[in-house]
Design a protein around this motif. Structure first.
Motif, mmCIF file in Angstrom:
data_model
loop_
_atom_site.group_PDB
_atom_site.id
_atom_site.type_symbol
_atom_site.label_atom_id
_atom_site.label_comp_id
_atom_site.label_asym_id
_atom_site.label_seq_id
_atom_site.Cartn_x
_atom_site.Cartn_y
_atom_site.Cartn_z
ATOM 1 N N TRP A 162 0.834 -1.206 0.000
ATOM 2 C CA TRP A 162 0.000 0.000 0.000
ATOM 3 C C TRP A 162 0.867 1.254 0.000
ATOM 4 N N THR A 163 1.905 1.237 0.847
ATOM 5 C CA THR A 163 2.797 2.395 0.937
ATOM 6 C C THR A 163 3.492 2.651 -0.383
ATOM 7 N N SER A 222 2.509 1.912 -3.334
ATOM 8 C CA SER A 222 1.576 2.406 -4.354
ATOM 9 C C SER A 222 1.262 3.886 -4.166
ATOM 10 N N LEU A 223 1.424 4.394 -2.937
ATOM 11 C CA LEU A 223 1.128 5.801 -2.655
ATOM 12 C C LEU A 223 2.300 6.739 -2.950
ATOM 13 N N TRP A 224 3.511 6.187 -3.021
ATOM 14 C CA TRP A 224 4.686 7.048 -3.118
ATOM 15 C C TRP A 224 4.659 8.009 -4.302
ATOM 16 N N ALA A 247 2.395 10.819 -3.439
ATOM 17 C CA ALA A 247 2.906 11.566 -2.289
ATOM 18 C C ALA A 247 4.080 12.452 -2.695
#
Length: 247
Positions: free
Chosen positions: A188-189, A191-193, A196
């Motif tokens: 999940w992290t 995929s957000l980078w 972000a």
């Protein structure tokens, strides 16, 4: 209205029946089943009717112990606190080590039951629960053993709990989101980078921080940040309340 259904201010104010009058269904069975239901389905799924079905019990048996969902939550929250190891006042490693172990244990318990952070402010006088009382008494003793006055120990206890619950609340919300997604924290992290990093392009300090964390293990980062923050809290308590060494 029957005595069992009188509106008490808290489940802890409800008179307990003599043992010879206890119904077949025990309070412990009710709490255990409620805890399993909450862990499996979350707080929105908890209802007296659903719990009764799970226990194969009628309303009369359940209302002997709890009048409503609010009283039930008081019991279950206290049961979660009972999972945390109580620190020993005479810890050979000193008060900081004892409080550090307790704080990590408290965080672990809250994250095992992430639904708890959404109800802690709604559980009446949960501070009268036997596990909470036993825990608080032990922590006060740890601080007193470290040279704090009783009044300072109380302030220190409140400060540590505010930190642990505050951080754990954010973590629990994050873990609940992850559980709903069915994805791992690392996936999940990752995929957000991209989003972000794009969002912080105009903020140089945030951009630098995000870049440094790009390939870090998300769970390990949370653990490290919790530990560092706790050290800062204990440093502040020591500076304000603990006697100087050799004093």
């Amino acid at each position: 209205m029957p005595d069992d259904q009188q509106p008490y201010l808290s489940v802890w104010a409800r008179p307990q029946r003599p043992r010879r009058e206890q119904p077949p269904l025990s309070r412990e069975q009710i709490v255990s089943a409620a805890l399993d239901l909450l862990d499996a389905e979350g707080v929105d799924a908890l209802s007296m009717r659903k719990l009764g079905t799970r226990l194969n019990a009628g309303a009369t048996s359940m209302y002997t112990h709890v009048a409503n969902k609010d009283e039930l939550l008081e019991l279950v929250v206290d049961a979660v606190y009972g999972e945390v190891e109580v620190p020993a006042a005479a810890d050979p490693d000193g008060w900081r080590a004892a409080i550090t172990r307790f704080a990590h244990g408290m965080r672990a318990a809250l994250l095992r039951h992430p639904w708890i952070v959404s109800v802690q402010g709604e559980t009446g006088v949960a501070y009268l629960g036997p596990n909470v009382l036993r825990q608080n008494e032990a922590i006060l003793a740890v601080f007193e053993q470290g040279g704090f006055t009783l009044e300072a120990a109380d302030q220190a206890l409140n400060t540590v709990m505010a930190y642990v619950i505050g951080v754990s609340t954010s973590e629990a919300a994050w873990l609940t989101t992850l559980a709903r997604s069915g994805r791992s924290e690392q996936d999940w992290t990752a995929s957000l980078w991209p989003a972000a990093e794009q969002a912080v392009q105009d903020y140089p300090r945030l951009r630098k921080l995000y870049a440094a964390r790009r390939d870090q293990n998300a769970r390990a980062t949370r653990d490290d940040e919790f530990g560092t923050g706790l050290e800062c809290v204990l440093d502040g308590l020591a500076a304000r309340f603990a006697p100087a060494e050799g004093a």
